[in-house]
Design a protein around this motif. Sequence first.
Motif, PDB file in Angstrom:
ATOM      1  N   ALA A  31       0.826  -1.214   0.000  1.00 44.68           N
ATOM      2  CA  ALA A  31       0.000   0.000   0.000  1.00 44.68           C
ATOM      3  C   ALA A  31       0.859   1.263   0.000  1.00 44.68           C
ATOM      4  CB  ALA A  31      -0.928   0.003   1.209  1.00 44.68           C
ATOM      5  N   LYS A  32       0.493   2.191  -0.848  1.00 44.42           N
ATOM      6  CA  LYS A  32       1.154   3.487  -0.878  1.00 44.42           C
ATOM      7  C   LYS A  32       0.415   4.445   0.062  1.00 44.42           C
ATOM      8  CE  LYS A  32       2.686   2.896  -5.664  1.00 44.42           C
ATOM      9  NZ  LYS A  32       2.639   3.457  -7.046  1.00 44.42           N
ATOM     10  N   TYR A  33       1.001   5.610   0.261  1.00 43.33           N
ATOM     11  CA  TYR A  33       0.385   6.611   1.131  1.00 43.33           C
ATOM     12  C   TYR A  33      -0.154   7.774   0.309  1.00 43.33           C
ATOM     13  CZ  TYR A  33       2.047   4.491   5.475  1.00 43.33           C
ATOM     14  OH  TYR A  33       2.245   3.645   6.535  1.00 43.33           O
ATOM     15  N   LYS A  34      -1.049   8.534   0.918  1.00 42.81           N
ATOM     16  CA  LYS A  34      -1.620   9.708   0.264  1.00 42.81           C
ATOM     17  C   LYS A  34      -2.127  10.676   1.329  1.00 42.81           C
ATOM     18  CE  LYS A  34      -6.359   7.951   0.045  1.00 42.81           C
ATOM     19  NZ  LYS A  34      -7.529   7.656  -0.815  1.00 42.81           N
ATOM     20  N   ILE A  35      -2.406  11.901   0.920  1.00 37.08           N
ATOM     21  CA  ILE A  35      -3.081  12.850   1.808  1.00 37.08           C
ATOM     22  C   ILE A  35      -4.526  12.385   1.939  1.00 37.08           C
ATOM     23  CG2 ILE A  35      -3.883  15.225   2.090  1.00 37.08           C
ATOM     24  CD1 ILE A  35      -1.406  16.135   0.604  1.00 37.08           C
ATOM     25  N   SER A  36      -5.022  12.299   3.147  1.00 35.10           N
ATOM     26  CA  SER A  36      -6.401  11.858   3.372  1.00 35.10           C
ATOM     27  C   SER A  36      -7.354  12.638   2.478  1.00 35.10           C
ATOM     28  CB  SER A  36      -6.778  12.070   4.840  1.00 35.10           C
ATOM     29  OG  SER A  36      -8.146  11.824   5.051  1.00 35.10           O
ATOM     30  N   GLU A  37      -8.276  11.923   1.847  1.00 36.24           N
ATOM     31  CA  GLU A  37      -9.216  12.553   0.918  1.00 36.24           C
ATOM     32  C   GLU A  37      -9.933  13.734   1.561  1.00 36.24           C
ATOM     33  OE1 GLU A  37      -9.567  11.900  -2.189  1.00 36.24           O
ATOM     34  OE2 GLU A  37      -8.484  10.012  -2.413  1.00 36.24           O
ATOM     35  N   TYR A  38     -10.376  13.568   2.794  1.00 34.95           N
ATOM     36  CA  TYR A  38     -11.112  14.638   3.479  1.00 34.95           C
ATOM     37  C   TYR A  38     -10.218  15.861   3.714  1.00 34.95           C
ATOM     38  CZ  TYR A  38     -14.138  10.641   4.361  1.00 34.95           C
ATOM     39  OH  TYR A  38     -14.923   9.532   4.208  1.00 34.95           O
ATOM     40  N   ASP A  39      -8.940  15.607   3.961  1.00 35.89           N
ATOM     41  CA  ASP A  39      -8.012  16.719   4.190  1.00 35.89           C
ATOM     42  C   ASP A  39      -7.656  17.446   2.906  1.00 35.89           C
ATOM     43  OD1 ASP A  39      -8.040  16.123   6.867  1.00 35.89           O
ATOM     44  OD2 ASP A  39      -6.258  14.860   6.780  1.00 35.89           O
ATOM     45  N   ARG A  40      -7.774  16.759   1.772  1.00 37.21           N
ATOM     46  CA  ARG A  40      -7.579  17.452   0.499  1.00 37.21           C
ATOM     47  C   ARG A  40      -8.639  18.532   0.324  1.00 37.21           C
ATOM     48  NH1 ARG A  40      -6.345  12.701  -3.992  1.00 37.21           N
ATOM     49  NH2 ARG A  40      -4.550  11.750  -2.945  1.00 37.21           N
ATOM     50  N   ASN A  41      -9.845  18.242   0.787  1.00 33.38           N
ATOM     51  CA  ASN A  41     -10.904  19.254   0.739  1.00 33.38           C
ATOM     52  C   ASN A  41     -10.557  20.445   1.624  1.00 33.38           C
ATOM     53  OD1 ASN A  41     -12.792  16.423   0.556  1.00 33.38           O
ATOM     54  ND2 ASN A  41     -13.184  18.007  -0.955  1.00 33.38           N
ATOM     55  N   ALA A  42      -9.941  20.177   2.778  1.00 33.54           N
ATOM     56  CA  ALA A  42      -9.560  21.259   3.687  1.00 33.54           C
ATOM     57  C   ALA A  42      -8.486  22.144   3.048  1.00 33.54           C
ATOM     58  CB  ALA A  42      -9.058  20.678   5.015  1.00 33.54           C
ATOM     59  N   ILE A  43      -7.485  21.525   2.424  1.00 37.31           N
ATOM     60  CA  ILE A  43      -6.429  22.295   1.764  1.00 37.31           C
ATOM     61  C   ILE A  43      -6.999  23.106   0.612  1.00 37.31           C
ATOM     62  CG2 ILE A  43      -4.302  22.133   0.429  1.00 37.31           C
ATOM     63  CD1 ILE A  43      -3.617  19.604   2.028  1.00 37.31           C
ATOM     64  N   GLU A  44      -7.847  22.469  -0.188  1.00 34.39           N
ATOM     65  CA  GLU A  44      -8.457  23.153  -1.326  1.00 34.39           C
ATOM     66  C   GLU A  44      -9.286  24.348  -0.873  1.00 34.39           C
ATOM     67  OE1 GLU A  44      -9.712  24.178  -5.142  1.00 34.39           O
ATOM     68  OE2 GLU A  44      -8.098  22.840  -4.518  1.00 34.39           O
ATOM     69  N   GLU A  45     -10.067  24.173   0.183  1.00 33.87           N
ATOM     70  CA  GLU A  45     -10.916  25.269   0.649  1.00 33.87           C
ATOM     71  C   GLU A  45     -10.076  26.406   1.212  1.00 33.87           C
ATOM     72  OE1 GLU A  45     -14.422  27.234   0.795  1.00 33.87           O
ATOM     73  OE2 GLU A  45     -13.985  25.271  -0.112  1.00 33.87           O
ATOM     74  N   GLU A 181     -18.259  17.563   0.287  1.00 36.33           N
ATOM     75  CA  GLU A 181     -19.055  18.245  -0.733  1.00 36.33           C
ATOM     76  C   GLU A 181     -18.749  19.732  -0.832  1.00 36.33           C
ATOM     77  OE1 GLU A 181     -23.247  19.068   1.395  1.00 36.33           O
ATOM     78  OE2 GLU A 181     -22.480  17.042   1.660  1.00 36.33           O
ATOM     79  N   ILE A 182     -17.896  20.250   0.027  1.00 39.84           N
ATOM     80  CA  ILE A 182     -17.621  21.685   0.014  1.00 39.84           C
ATOM     81  C   ILE A 182     -16.887  22.105  -1.258  1.00 39.84           C
ATOM     82  CG2 ILE A 182     -15.383  21.598   1.201  1.00 39.84           C
ATOM     83  CD1 ILE A 182     -16.318  24.109   2.778  1.00 39.84           C
ATOM     84  N   ASN A 183     -16.131  21.194  -1.871  1.00 41.61           N
ATOM     85  CA  ASN A 183     -15.404  21.531  -3.096  1.00 41.61           C
ATOM     86  C   ASN A 183     -14.896  20.263  -3.781  1.00 41.61           C
ATOM     87  OD1 ASN A 183     -12.847  20.686  -1.918  1.00 41.61           O
ATOM     88  ND2 ASN A 183     -12.858  22.616  -0.790  1.00 41.61           N
ATOM     89  N   LYS A 184     -14.285  20.462  -4.918  1.00 46.01           N
ATOM     90  CA  LYS A 184     -13.603  19.378  -5.624  1.00 46.01           C
ATOM     91  C   LYS A 184     -12.130  19.758  -5.703  1.00 46.01           C
ATOM     92  CE  LYS A 184     -13.519  16.676  -9.893  1.00 46.01           C
ATOM     93  NZ  LYS A 184     -14.128  16.467 -11.238  1.00 46.01           N
ATOM     94  N   PRO A 185     -11.267  19.054  -4.962  1.00 45.39           N
ATOM     95  CA  PRO A 185      -9.843  19.403  -4.950  1.00 45.39           C
ATOM     96  C   PRO A 185      -9.230  19.434  -6.342  1.00 45.39           C
ATOM     97  CG  PRO A 185     -10.325  17.836  -3.213  1.00 45.39           C
ATOM     98  CD  PRO A 185     -11.555  17.922  -4.071  1.00 45.39           C
ATOM     99  N   ARG A 186      -8.419  20.428  -6.570  1.00 46.57           N
ATOM    100  CA  ARG A 186      -7.762  20.575  -7.870  1.00 46.57           C
ATOM    101  C   ARG A 186      -6.656  19.541  -8.048  1.00 46.57           C
ATOM    102  NH1 ARG A 186      -5.860  26.537  -6.866  1.00 46.57           N
ATOM    103  NH2 ARG A 186      -7.784  26.428  -5.653  1.00 46.57           N
ATOM    104  N   ILE A 187      -6.335  19.252  -9.285  1.00 50.58           N
ATOM    105  CA  ILE A 187      -5.200  18.389  -9.606  1.00 50.58           C
ATOM    106  C   ILE A 187      -4.018  19.308  -9.920  1.00 50.58           C
ATOM    107  CG2 ILE A 187      -4.277  16.661 -11.184  1.00 50.58           C
ATOM    108  CD1 ILE A 187      -7.138  15.700 -11.640  1.00 50.58           C
ATOM    109  N   PRO A 188      -2.961  19.258  -9.134  1.00 54.44           N
ATOM    110  CA  PRO A 188      -1.831  20.171  -9.356  1.00 54.44           C
ATOM    111  C   PRO A 188      -1.223  20.004 -10.743  1.00 54.44           C
ATOM    112  CG  PRO A 188      -1.669  19.101  -7.213  1.00 54.44           C
ATOM    113  CD  PRO A 188      -2.749  18.398  -7.960  1.00 54.44           C
ATOM    114  N   SER A 189      -0.855  21.129 -11.344  1.00 52.86           N
ATOM    115  CA  SER A 189      -0.197  21.104 -12.648  1.00 52.86           C
ATOM    116  C   SER A 189       1.280  20.780 -12.457  1.00 52.86           C
ATOM    117  CB  SER A 189      -0.336  22.463 -13.339  1.00 52.86           C
ATOM    118  OG  SER A 189       0.352  23.467 -12.596  1.00 52.86           O
ATOM    119  N   LEU A 190       1.971  20.477 -13.552  1.00 55.27           N
ATOM    120  CA  LEU A 190       3.406  20.182 -13.480  1.00 55.27           C
ATOM    121  C   LEU A 190       4.168  21.377 -12.921  1.00 55.27           C
ATOM    122  CD1 LEU A 190       5.828  18.385 -14.079  1.00 55.27           C
ATOM    123  CD2 LEU A 190       5.838  19.259 -16.431  1.00 55.27           C
ATOM    124  N   LYS A 191       3.761  22.579 -13.302  1.00 52.59           N
ATOM    125  CA  LYS A 191       4.424  23.788 -12.807  1.00 52.59           C
ATOM    126  C   LYS A 191       4.245  23.918 -11.297  1.00 52.59           C
ATOM    127  CE  LYS A 191       4.552  28.811 -13.431  1.00 52.59           C
ATOM    128  NZ  LYS A 191       3.978  29.975 -14.169  1.00 52.59           N
TER     129      LYS A 191
END
Length: 245
Positions: A31-45, A181-191
Motif C-alpha cells: 500500500a502506498k500513502y496519500k493525503i487523506s481525501e477529506y483533508d484534500r478538501n480542507a487544503i483546497e478550501e 461536498e464543500i469543493n472538488k480538490p484541484r489536480i496540481p499542474s506540473l508547474k
Amino acid sequence: MATIIACYKWVLDEQDIKINPANLSLDTSRAKYKISEYDRNAIEEAVRQAEGCGASVACLTFGTSAAKQSLKDALSRGPEQAYWVNDAAADGADGFVSSQVLAAALRKIGAYDVILCGEGSADTYGQQVGPRLATILGIPVITFVSEMKIEGNQVVATRKIGDCTEVVTASFPVVLTVLPEINKPRIPSLKQVLGAAKKPVTEWKAADLDLDAAALAPKYKVKAVQGFVMSRKNVLYKEGTPAEK
C-alpha cells in the motif's frame, strides 16, 4: 491579512489494501500513502478562501518520517509554506494525541485566524481532532461545514446537520471541519508540482513543542483491524408474479 492553516494527515491509500481471506487481516505491504481525501478538501478550501480574500495559507501535518513525502504534494495544491511535526509518536496516535500535537504546533506558529480540518481522516474517521483542537486552543469550532466565506475578521459557514442546514458566524480565530461536498480538490499542474519544491518547510520534533509524555500517550490503542465481509443469504424467489416476488 488573515492567516489560514489547513491540517492534514498522511494515510494509507485504501485502494491498495488487501484482505487476507483466511483470517480477514489487512495486508498493507504494497500500500502506498496519500493525503487523506477529506483533508484534500480542507487544503483546497483554504486556498480558495485565500484567493477570494487575499489571506496567506499554510499547511500543517503530524506524522512519522514517512510523511516527508506528503509535503511536496500538499504544497503543490496551493499553500505557501508547510509545517511538519516529525515524530514516531504519530504511529498509533489517536485523536487525543493528534490534537495535542497540532495545538502545540499552532501555538508555536503563533499567527492563525482560520484553521481548517477534514471532517474525519480516511483511516479511522474518528471526527475528533477538529473539536478537540478548538477546545485545547480555547477558540470556537464549526463542524460539518458544506459552505463557508471569510468576511472581514469572521467566517460565515453553512453546517449540514441531518436533513437540514444552519448558518453560523464566528469571529477569528476559529476551527472549521469541512465536508467532502464543500469543493472538488484541484489536480496540481506540473508547474505547481515543480514549484512546491521551492516552498519553505518548517520541521519540528515533539520535543520542540514542549509536550510531556502524557500528551503523547494515546487514550486507546488498536490491537487489530480486520476486513469486513458481508454474508448474504442468497435466497431465490422463483414462484409468483414479479409484484409478489
